[in-house]
Design an enzyme around this catalytic site. Structure first.
Site, mmCIF file in Angstrom:
data_model
loop_
_atom_site.group_PDB
_atom_site.id
_atom_site.type_symbol
_atom_site.label_atom_id
_atom_site.label_comp_id
_atom_site.label_asym_id
_atom_site.label_seq_id
_atom_site.Cartn_x
_atom_site.Cartn_y
_atom_site.Cartn_z
ATOM 1 N N ARG A 35 0.809 -1.230 0.000
ATOM 2 C CA ARG A 35 0.000 0.000 0.000
ATOM 3 C C ARG A 35 0.835 1.270 0.000
ATOM 4 N NH1 ARG A 35 -4.297 -1.219 4.607
ATOM 5 N NH2 ARG A 35 -2.299 -1.466 5.614
ATOM 6 N N LYS A 43 2.027 -19.299 4.669
ATOM 7 C CA LYS A 43 1.365 -19.841 5.843
ATOM 8 C C LYS A 43 1.348 -18.792 6.953
ATOM 9 C CE LYS A 43 3.740 -20.328 8.936
ATOM 10 N NZ LYS A 43 4.723 -19.467 9.621
ATOM 11 N N HIS A 89 8.137 -23.162 3.965
ATOM 12 C CA HIS A 89 9.533 -23.093 3.524
ATOM 13 C C HIS A 89 10.407 -24.157 4.178
ATOM 14 C CE1 HIS A 89 10.184 -20.670 7.179
ATOM 15 N NE2 HIS A 89 11.464 -20.866 7.025
ATOM 16 N N LYS A 115 14.072 -26.762 2.802
ATOM 17 C CA LYS A 115 15.379 -26.850 3.456
ATOM 18 C C LYS A 115 16.088 -28.125 2.994
ATOM 19 C CE LYS A 115 14.189 -24.036 7.447
ATOM 20 N NZ LYS A 115 15.038 -22.853 7.488
ATOM 21 N N GLU A 148 14.436 -21.106 18.296
ATOM 22 C CA GLU A 148 14.910 -19.827 17.775
ATOM 23 C C GLU A 148 15.396 -18.962 18.929
ATOM 24 O OE1 GLU A 148 12.525 -18.219 14.292
ATOM 25 O OE2 GLU A 148 11.005 -19.126 15.539
ATOM 26 N N ASP A 196 1.789 -20.677 14.239
ATOM 27 C CA ASP A 196 2.902 -20.138 13.452
ATOM 28 C C ASP A 196 3.891 -21.228 13.042
ATOM 29 O OD1 ASP A 196 4.468 -17.937 12.382
ATOM 30 O OD2 ASP A 196 5.856 -18.264 14.052
ATOM 31 N N HIS A 222 5.174 -26.073 9.950
ATOM 32 C CA HIS A 222 6.556 -26.555 9.810
ATOM 33 C C HIS A 222 6.802 -27.879 10.550
ATOM 34 C CE1 HIS A 222 7.200 -22.769 8.029
ATOM 35 N NE2 HIS A 222 7.507 -22.068 9.095
ATOM 36 N N LYS A 279 10.393 -19.296 20.763
ATOM 37 C CA LYS A 279 11.193 -18.086 20.546
ATOM 38 C C LYS A 279 12.031 -17.856 21.796
ATOM 39 C CE LYS A 279 8.758 -16.644 16.853
ATOM 40 N NZ LYS A 279 9.333 -16.854 15.524
#
Ligand code: BG6
Length: 482
Positions: A46, A141, A171, A175, A209, A228, A233, A332
């Site tokens: 935008r 996703k 994704h 890998k 992560e 998520d 995944h 995380k």
């Protein structure tokens, strides 16, 4: 294998994913000669930018990542920008005219936006007649936030694009090590006879992560770790470990087998979620040597019950896997960035070694996705040298970087070109996404119903202690340095 010139349009072209992953991936493909002259990459968002403004923005973010400035400038000549709002008419005709200038190009429309916009964008593309047989749409996703919303999105996209034109990207499937799993499992005679409940004790899948929220609070706080990471995944990794040998590598043969695994997942709901799942949320702590704020501090104080960590015990109710737990965890702000699949084999049935030889450890096959992609097979051997027969557990260790000496391409590099080439093997079919939600929905419902807040864990630790208890109850431990 080169491709013909193509057009790739990224909706959400100024977003985190586009800047952090998609454009760098395209630049690397360009350096490898895979983006033929005449191809166009078009960022759409935008913001009222022009080509020069967008290129300047990309230049900055790619130079920061160490890109060669001269090569980058030639690459950026193939990059354009169009300001468009999926909810407004303005600009769409001009956009359609621009794409129409190259009627022979394959057209890839990559929807790297919030899924709420997928329907509007697809409808617009349809109205502009940009959904012909040369067009493909890529959906990032998570597709929706539950089965019902995923169905709505898939129906809406399906009105404009056929399933064969629709690429649902995960994704993790791009890998290198994940694809290598196919080669390892089905290219070696060694593993398949042992790949079942008779010989495998359990499987662990960890995607850890160190990062916190970053720029993504708006999206993440509405999603949480189960939506998520786990629904897509981690389940896709589980499928690659657990699926039956496909008849071939054709897209549907592979996806049929993954689907069967998803449909065999044991239901986790109100009745067993408290035993089988743990959700956590990070508090302030130390990550990679630095003090970092807690999740809610990053949200600027607004209260949130979103989980940033999940550990769970999944089971696959079929003949091959009956009784073999698949322990999954992701989070995380964990102590290190590591993604790994560990297949732990059963111990030998009887030990002929006395206690002085030391304990007999389980064989383990470890597939490390990142960092340092590689495969390790842990074996028991005799500790070399005199001093009697003592046992040691050592890995046969294959590091991709050492063995092949080349940097592994990023997952998006491969997947983006798979779309251009029209190869959907590594993308999720609609029924797979649905089956994954069908499993995730009752977990989300059970959490909502329990009303319990996620358990706190300090940033820089391996999640709440309940995650350790989850696996230790079964007499096993998380294998952190495998
Ligand atoms: C994305 C998630 O799909 O994957 C992010 O939305 C996560 O939250 C990312 O950080 C992890 O990807 P990778 O390739 O860095 O492991």
């Amino acid at each position: 294998q080169t491709v013909d010139p193509f057009d790739l349009v990224i909706f959400g072209g100024t977003g985190d994913l586009a800047l952090r992953k998609l454009l760098p991936a395209l630049f690397h493909r360009y350096l490898d000669g895979q983006i033929p002259a005449g191809s166009r990459i078009v960022g759409v968002a935008r913001e009222p930018l022009d080509d020069a403004g967008y290129r300047a923005q990309l230049r900055e973010s790619l130079v920061d990542k160490g890109a060669d400035a001269a090569k980058l400038d030639t690459f950026l000549q193939q990059v354009f920008y169009r300001p468009l709002d999926a909810r407004k008419d303005e600009g769409w005709d001009a956009f359609a005219a621009m794409i129409g200038e190259q009627p022979k190009h394959i057209r890839v429309f990559y929807l790297s936006t919030s899924p709420e916009l997928f329907e509007d964008i697809c409808r617009r593309l349809g109205q502009c007649n940009l959904n012909g047989e040369r067009s493909r749409v890529v959906l990032e996703k998570p597709i929706g936030r539950d089965l019902a919303s995923a169905n709505r999105i898939n129906d809406a996209v399906g009105k404009v694009f056929a399933e064969s034109q629709t690429y649902r990207i995960d994704h993790y499937l791009g890998k290198e090590t994940v694809q290598n799993l196919l080669a390892l499992r089905f290219g070696n005679a060694l593993f398949e006879p042992l790949w079942n409940a008779s010989h495998i004790d359990h499987v662990q899948i960890t995607v850890a992560e160190t990062l916190g929220l970053g720029r993504r609070a708006g999206y993440y706080d509405r999603a949480g770790a189960l939506r998520d990471m786990v629904q897509n995944h981690l389940l896709q990794l589980l499928c690659m470990v657990a699926m039956e040998p496909p008849a071939s590598l054709s897209p549907d043969a592979v996806r049929d087998e993954k689907l069967k695994v998803l449909r065999s997942l044991k239901r986790i709901d109100n009745g067993n979620a408290a035993q089988l799942t743990v959700r956590g949320q990070y508090r302030a702590g130390v990550a990679e040597g630095q003090s970092v704020p807690g999740y809610q501090d990053e949200l600027e104080g607004s209260k949130s019950d979103t989980e940033t960590f999940v550990a769970l015990k999944a089971e696959i109710e079929n003949w091959r896997w009956a009784g073999v737990p698949f322990y999954l965890r992701t989070g995380k702000r964990l102590p290190e960035r590591v993604s790994e699949i560990v297949v732990a084999f059963k111990p030998v049935p009887h030990s002929i070694f006395g206690t002085s030889a030391g304990p007999l450890a389980q064989n383990r096959l470890v597939l490390r996705l990142q960092p340092d992609e590689g495969v390790k097979l842990w074996l028991t051997i005799k500790d070399p040298g005199p001093g009697g027969l003592r046992l040691r557990h050592v890995p046969l260790d294959m590091s991709f970087a050492e063995a092949f000496g080349v940097a592994q391409p990023d997952a998006y590099e491969r997947l983006l070109l798979d779309v251009v080439r029209g190869n959907p093997t590594l993308f999720m079919r609609r029924d797979e996404v649905e089956a994954a939600w069908r499993w995730a929905d009752p977990i989300l419902a059970a959490w909502a119903e329990s009303g319990e807040a996620p358990r706190p864990y300090a940033a820089g630790t391996w999640g709440p202690s309940a995650a350790v208890a989850l696996i230790e109850r079964d007499g096993r431990t998380w294998l952190e340095d495998s």
